[in-house]
Design a protein around this motif. Structure first.
Motif, PDB file in Angstrom:
ATOM      1  N   THR A  28       0.844  -1.191   0.000  1.00 19.81           N
ATOM      2  CA  THR A  28       0.000   0.000   0.000  1.00 19.81           C
ATOM      3  C   THR A  28       0.879   1.241   0.000  1.00 19.81           C
ATOM      4  O   THR A  28       1.979   1.227   0.554  1.00 19.81           O
ATOM      5  CB  THR A  28      -0.928   0.007   1.235  1.00 19.81           C
ATOM      6  N   GLY A  29       0.402   2.302  -0.624  1.00 21.50           N
ATOM      7  CA  GLY A  29       1.083   3.585  -0.606  1.00 21.50           C
ATOM      8  C   GLY A  29       0.062   4.693  -0.483  1.00 21.50           C
ATOM      9  O   GLY A  29      -1.149   4.461  -0.598  1.00 21.50           O
ATOM     10  N   PHE A  30       0.536   5.915  -0.265  1.00 19.30           N
ATOM     11  CA  PHE A  30      -0.395   7.041  -0.151  1.00 19.30           C
ATOM     12  C   PHE A  30       0.283   8.338  -0.564  1.00 19.30           C
ATOM     13  O   PHE A  30       1.506   8.499  -0.447  1.00 19.30           O
ATOM     14  CB  PHE A  30      -0.975   7.148   1.264  1.00 19.30           C
ATOM     15  N   PHE A  31      -0.540   9.278  -1.052  1.00 16.49           N
ATOM     16  CA  PHE A  31      -0.041  10.542  -1.587  1.00 16.49           C
ATOM     17  C   PHE A  31       0.161  11.583  -0.487  1.00 16.49           C
ATOM     18  O   PHE A  31      -0.640  11.685   0.440  1.00 16.49           O
ATOM     19  CB  PHE A  31      -1.006  11.099  -2.627  1.00 16.49           C
ATOM     20  N   ILE A  32       1.234  12.389  -0.659  1.00 19.19           N
ATOM     21  CA  ILE A  32       1.493  13.467   0.295  1.00 19.19           C
ATOM     22  C   ILE A  32       1.609  14.824  -0.388  1.00 19.19           C
ATOM     23  O   ILE A  32       1.886  15.819   0.276  1.00 19.19           O
ATOM     24  CB  ILE A  32       2.747  13.171   1.145  1.00 19.19           C
ATOM     25  N   GLY A  91       3.100  -0.196   4.268  1.00 16.11           N
ATOM     26  CA  GLY A  91       3.278   1.075   3.580  1.00 16.11           C
ATOM     27  C   GLY A  91       2.060   1.961   3.589  1.00 16.11           C
ATOM     28  O   GLY A  91       2.074   3.063   3.036  1.00 16.11           O
ATOM     29  N   GLY A  92       0.976   1.502   4.223  1.00 15.14           N
ATOM     30  CA  GLY A  92      -0.273   2.262   4.212  1.00 15.14           C
ATOM     31  C   GLY A  92      -0.298   3.401   5.219  1.00 15.14           C
ATOM     32  O   GLY A  92       0.517   3.483   6.138  1.00 15.14           O
ATOM     33  N   ALA A 100       1.710   7.845  11.217  1.00 16.16           N
ATOM     34  CA  ALA A 100       2.679   6.766  10.997  1.00 16.16           C
ATOM     35  C   ALA A 100       2.463   6.162   9.614  1.00 16.16           C
ATOM     36  O   ALA A 100       1.394   6.291   9.014  1.00 16.16           O
ATOM     37  CB  ALA A 100       2.541   5.684  12.069  1.00 16.16           C
ATOM     38  N   VAL A 101       3.507   5.480   9.134  1.00 11.68           N
ATOM     39  CA  VAL A 101       3.424   4.665   7.924  1.00 11.68           C
ATOM     40  C   VAL A 101       3.424   3.218   8.390  1.00 11.68           C
ATOM     41  O   VAL A 101       4.386   2.763   9.016  1.00 11.68           O
ATOM     42  CB  VAL A 101       4.627   4.913   6.987  1.00 11.68           C
ATOM     43  N   HIS A 102       2.346   2.489   8.120  1.00  4.05           N
ATOM     44  CA  HIS A 102       2.253   1.129   8.654  1.00  4.05           C
ATOM     45  C   HIS A 102       3.431   0.275   8.194  1.00  4.05           C
ATOM     46  O   HIS A 102       3.817   0.287   7.030  1.00  4.05           O
ATOM     47  CB  HIS A 102       0.952   0.443   8.240  1.00  4.05           C
TER      48      HIS A 102
END
Length: 348
Positions: A172-176, A301-302, A313-315
């Protein structure tokens, strides 16, 4: 002399009418119909940012983009079928004389909470449209919004998170930021080649599928570190495309704070899970935030967010021999890296 008196009388009547007739007192601020503030009615239909009330009155939710699919989806999910009250913008000319017109207004579901207009912009700053806003009744511009609890945190996180697909598996990823800067784990992107970001559907709250037209390549890994277990990615967006993104917390939130994560456990795409912040676990190489949320392979990564939608936090991992004991990399350590690299991100 008689003609002069007649003319003088006409002038006096005209002045009295201008200064005393409703809506004609010469004050530019009094251009709205005060009766709008007295309306309480049920919303029976939604089209774009326009609500149809049971009385037949059509109300335009000001301050938001009428063409945004998110606006219509939010209004149908949270407002349709419910009773609302209206508040007029004191600077907008609005009248109830013509029932065929759309009445511009702020829409109130609960007088103890922000207006629907305000909440829409809190949840998704990209829907803001300030063309109609002219008074200070309620300042909803994105730059002036203090942290407020996200009403639909699951949908908020879904719009900012994606599945990471690699030759070796998924994560998993996420936008910043809006340009596609993103975070995930180093162990998710270890191969660095053939890595893709699979964005979720952004027009339906109940759709958790992955579609090929929403897949974007990872153009490059800007920074990665096995010790911290963080990778900073650049997702290659389509020309002119921007994305919704998370803000990163600037300080630790208290122990016991409600947290949530979003990801793809064992390939179950677009899964929302919640729990509590259990403890901070300082470490020389990888400072961790411990929390009580059920996570599995695929969540790596989520995003781990507080009720305001801020990343804490980043899991990173779960403890296999314990129930619901999991941990993520403290976002304050990640912020230090981003600042050293002089990268632009939400919450700077």
């Amino acid at each position: 002399m008689k003609k002069v008196l007649i003319l003088l009388g006409i002038v006096v009547v005209a002045v009295l009418c201008f200064t005393q007739c409703p809506g004609s007192n010469g004050d530019d601020d009094e251009t709205y119909d005060s009766n709008i503030d007295e309306i309480v009615d049920e919303v029976t239909a939604v089209e774009g940012n326009v609500l149809t009330l049971a009385s037949g009155l059509r109300v335009r939710v000001i301050g938001v983009d009428p063409s945004s699919p998110y606006v219509q989806m939010y209004l149908r999910q949270h407002v349709e079928g419910k009773e609302v009250s209206l508040v007029a913008d004191r600077g907008i000319k609005a009248s109830m004389d013509d029932s065929d017109e759309e009445i511009p207004a702020y829409v109130i579901l609960d007088d103890t909470k922000p207006s629907v207009n305000h909440q829409l912009v809190i949840d998704n700053e990209r829907v803001f449209n300030g063309d109609e806003l002219s008074d200070s009744l309620e300042e909803i511009r994105p730059g002036n919004i203090p942290p407020i609890i996200i009403e639909d945190l699951a949908l908020y996180m879904k719009m900012r998170t994606f599945l990471v697909r690699t030759p070796n598996g998924i994560g998993t990823g996420f936008f910043i930021n809006e340009d596609g800067l993103a975070l995930t784990n180093n162990h998710v992107t270890a191969t660095a080649k053939g890595v893709e970001a699979c964005l979720y559907d952004d027009e339906a709250a109940d759709d958790s599928q992955i579609y090929q037209h929403r897949v974007r390549p990872i153009s490059h890994v800007l920074w990665t570190d096995k010790g911290l277990d963080i990778s900073i990615l650049q997702v290659q967006l389509n020309p002119g495309e921007t994305v919704d993104y998370f803000k990163l917390a600037k300080k630790h939130v208290p122990q016991g704070t409600k947290l949530a994560t979003y990801g793809n456990p064992y390939g179950l795409t677009a899964t929302f899970t919640s729990g509590d912040l259990s403890a901070y676990r300082p470490d020389d190489t990888r400072p961790l935030v411990q929390y009580s949320m059920a996570t599995n392979p695929g969540n790596s990564g989520g995003p781990v967010a507080d009720p305001y939608g801020q990343i804490v936090a980043v899991h990173d991992l779960g403890f296999k021999d314990m129930q619901n004991v999991n941990a993520g990399i403290d976002i304050l350590a990640v912020r230090e890296v981003l600042d050293q690299l002089q990268l632009k991100y939400g919450g700077m």
